[in-house]
Design an enzyme around this catalytic site. Sequence first.
Site, PDB file in Angstrom:
ATOM      1  N   ASP A 176       0.859  -1.186   0.000  1.00 57.20           N
ATOM      2  CA  ASP A 176       0.000   0.000   0.000  1.00 57.20           C
ATOM      3  C   ASP A 176       0.890   1.229   0.000  1.00 57.20           C
ATOM      4  O   ASP A 176       2.100   1.126  -0.148  1.00 57.20           O
ATOM      5  CB  ASP A 176      -1.005  -0.023   1.169  1.00 57.20           C
ATOM      6  N   CYS A 236       7.960 -19.987  22.065  1.00 60.65           N
ATOM      7  CA  CYS A 236       7.839 -19.265  20.792  1.00 60.65           C
ATOM      8  C   CYS A 236       9.077 -19.403  19.907  1.00 60.65           C
ATOM      9  O   CYS A 236       9.007 -19.189  18.708  1.00 60.65           O
ATOM     10  CB  CYS A 236       7.541 -17.786  21.041  1.00 60.65           C
ATOM     11  N   CYS A 266       7.345 -20.209  27.751  1.00 59.07           N
ATOM     12  CA  CYS A 266       6.993 -19.857  26.379  1.00 59.07           C
ATOM     13  C   CYS A 266       7.836 -20.666  25.402  1.00 59.07           C
ATOM     14  O   CYS A 266       9.038 -20.795  25.566  1.00 59.07           O
ATOM     15  CB  CYS A 266       7.189 -18.370  26.149  1.00 59.07           C
ATOM     16  N   ASP A 313      -4.546  -6.263   9.153  1.00 53.97           N
ATOM     17  CA  ASP A 313      -3.123  -6.122   9.443  1.00 53.97           C
ATOM     18  C   ASP A 313      -2.959  -5.234  10.654  1.00 53.97           C
ATOM     19  O   ASP A 313      -3.833  -4.424  10.956  1.00 53.97           O
ATOM     20  CB  ASP A 313      -2.387  -5.492   8.251  1.00 53.97           C
ATOM     21  N   CYS A 330      11.974 -16.976  23.385  1.00 58.22           N
ATOM     22  CA  CYS A 330      12.115 -16.987  24.843  1.00 58.22           C
ATOM     23  C   CYS A 330      13.075 -18.071  25.323  1.00 58.22           C
ATOM     24  O   CYS A 330      13.830 -17.856  26.279  1.00 58.22           O
ATOM     25  CB  CYS A 330      10.752 -17.127  25.503  1.00 58.22           C
ATOM     26  N   HIS A 385       8.073 -12.176  19.954  1.00 59.32           N
ATOM     27  CA  HIS A 385       7.358 -13.090  20.864  1.00 59.32           C
ATOM     28  C   HIS A 385       5.870 -12.723  20.893  1.00 59.32           C
ATOM     29  O   HIS A 385       5.009 -13.592  20.794  1.00 59.32           O
ATOM     30  CB  HIS A 385       7.965 -13.013  22.273  1.00 59.32           C
TER      31      HIS A 385
HETATM   32 ZN   LIG Z   1       8.114 -16.249  23.793  1.00 59.36          ZN
END
Ligand SMILES: [Zn+2]
Lengths: 419, 374
Positions: free
Chosen positions: A97, A370, A368, A260, A373, A395
């Site tokens: 955009d 992810c 966590c 978004d 972490c 994260h």
């Molecule tokens: Zn994390």
Amino acid sequence: MRFFFPDSQDQVDPMFDFVTEEHPVHRIRQRDDRYAHEVLQHRPFDGLLISKSIVDGHGARTSARYTAGARNRLYRERARRFFRLDEVHRDVLIMGDCGAFTYFNEEEPPYSVAEVLDFYEYCGLDWGVAPDHIVFGFVRDGDPIPDEMISEWERRLDITLNNARLFLDEVSRRNCDIVPIGVAHGWSADSYAQSVSDLQDLGYVKIAMGGMVPLRSNDIVSSLEASSGVRKPETELHLLGITRVDEMRRFAQHGVTSFDSTSPFRQAFKDDTDNYYTLDSTYVAIKVPQVDGNASLKRQIKAGKVDQRAAILAERSCLEGLRAYDAGELPVEQALQRVLDYEDLVGVKKTREAEYLRTLSARPWKDCGCGICEEAGIEVIMFRGSERNKRRGFHNLAVFRDRISRNGFHSLQTTGEHT
Amino acid sequence: MTVSDQAVELRLPALAITQSPGRVLYQFAVDGKLLDDFATVSRIRRDDESAVQGYQRPESLQHITAIRKYIESDAPMIPNGIVIAFDDRVRFEPSVKSDTYSVPGEIVIPVDVSEAPELRPGWIVDGQQRTAAIRDANVSQFPIPVTAFITANEEEQREQFILVNSTKPLPRSLIYELIPGTTGMLPPSLARRKISAELLDLLNWDSESPFHWRIQTPTNPEGVIKDNSILRMLDNSIIEGYLYNFRDPVDGTGDLEAMATVVNDYWTAVSLVFPGDWNSTPRKSRLVHGAGIVAMGFLMDAMCDRLRDENRLNVDGFLAEVSLIADSCAWSSGEWELASGTKRKWNDFQNTSKDIQILANHVLAAYRNSRRTR
Ligand SMILES: [Zn+2]
């Protein structure tokens, strides 16, 4: 429901050393650094959103985040390769955009339709948004209409609609295979609906709803509801810049299929308190400013009011204390005390003792998975420099993705990463 | 030495050097880890009446880190010493009677670490960063030469401080010319540029290169192309362009020969397509001006990607590609017809990043368009 992440050239350096605070001497930004989709266990988005204003900048305002070299390489390699989405993440959609929020103050959009399409073509994008101009203002049913604003709002709607028409012409003239997206703007539920209807008449089947960031969720829903009255069954809506996960179900009922937002990422280091996401909560990050990087501390040191040596020692003790706590070698109270001592020295307006205690006691980074972490440990919770802050932002993106799926939207593309 | 309320004396072998009548310097070595115990950089500050009591400059942490890492490296050597101004609590005891300008003996420094830093007898006039680096370095000791003078007069201390700290830093060009011949550790900001400085050197000295003797450096003042323009062009490609492929991401070195080959092939083609503009000077031709060099550097990267895929990465390949944009250039006369519809006089490009980008966009667009219509 597809989630697009707006690119702002945010990456982390996987070789960054948290203890010495150093990058490898020969590191080259971006090329040696890693994007969110390269460091997280699961890709946190279905698509990327690239704004012309971020790549090219415009006018006197240099909103560009790209160096000339990076920009030239983006055009040369095209977005898919530049963002390293050409091997394992080929299913990611890349949308462009103009970044209308960067020029909302200006009389007219700073780019011509041809320039914008050039940009999309250079980047080799999948979806392209027609150049739009944001209407700022919203009038609810029954509220008085500010007459003095109407002509400006109408003018902006005209610009947007006219550009949308020219954009479609240009796309077909050049015979590009980009999917064109028109932007609906409005200053009321009905005017949004009118925009949707006008864009459909031009031939758009994908329509982005613009200018809704400052709106309340109910106003967004009422506008979507009004649009539902005119929306054709095949028309798909995209919400520009909207995060509200809890409302996604309501939005989806009105034809929204994608949205978004940068806010999960940016909250990591812009928000006052909600810096670190968990599935059900948020935590404040622990502020450990860099003696060398904190402007007010630097001023005080220059003025001789704070002893630089003392500041450096307090900073170190704070960092070491937090790490020792993470390793189970220091009780939480003592780690916290070191943080508070440093806070004292830096001079904060209001102590965060209670929030810090909550964060430290919960140790949310410990559970966590992810991908960040596990590597960064307690460093991820420190509000300090971009390497830590951006890791926390990544994260948050991962948690955000999980929040979306928990809300019942399983269409997030999660396959393909590891094939 | 340990912290103690008891004042102790530090005795160090020293040399007293009479430099001019009444002006005596003392030279000795001391473990840099001890410097903090008897000397300070922060003695000078505002007193309770807010009068300036001297001068203080915060440590530059980046600089300190660079020195510290050097001290922690295998065999560090720091030949330039620390300069300290002592007050008259410090004394020199000669060990022999002598009337020459140089007398051996001992310098005697009272040390009381329980005292506030500003009350210590020494003031570090030069070497603040080195002192901090030694203090922070992960080494047990690091002896450092010291040059000291003793005076009760604070003005004299300040005078030396200003003299020492007002020397001009080395010109960047000279530093870049020195880098290629430097082994061992360089500060990070220079280490990163070592490779482009080496490449520049290679281009200038290679008689086969179109740049042979044409790059202006301190030792080659006759060159017409500014060293800085070449460094920018090379850096751009090493960071964002084709030359990145020849770089070792671990140690930052690169395959210089391979890099030079690509650069020479491309610029040979440029010099053949634009012979008059190439063999000119920046004032008469924008091609050899900073704007032209850097902009055409971006074009090099654009062409490399394509030529590599087509297996034509050589002078002939470049020649065919560069020829495509020949008609779109106005290096030394006429006008540039930019895509936006505007025109610019041939020499209306300055060495600013904005102008360079406009010119780069123009040549890149010309290249793209010619490919499209071919
Ligand atoms: Zn994390």
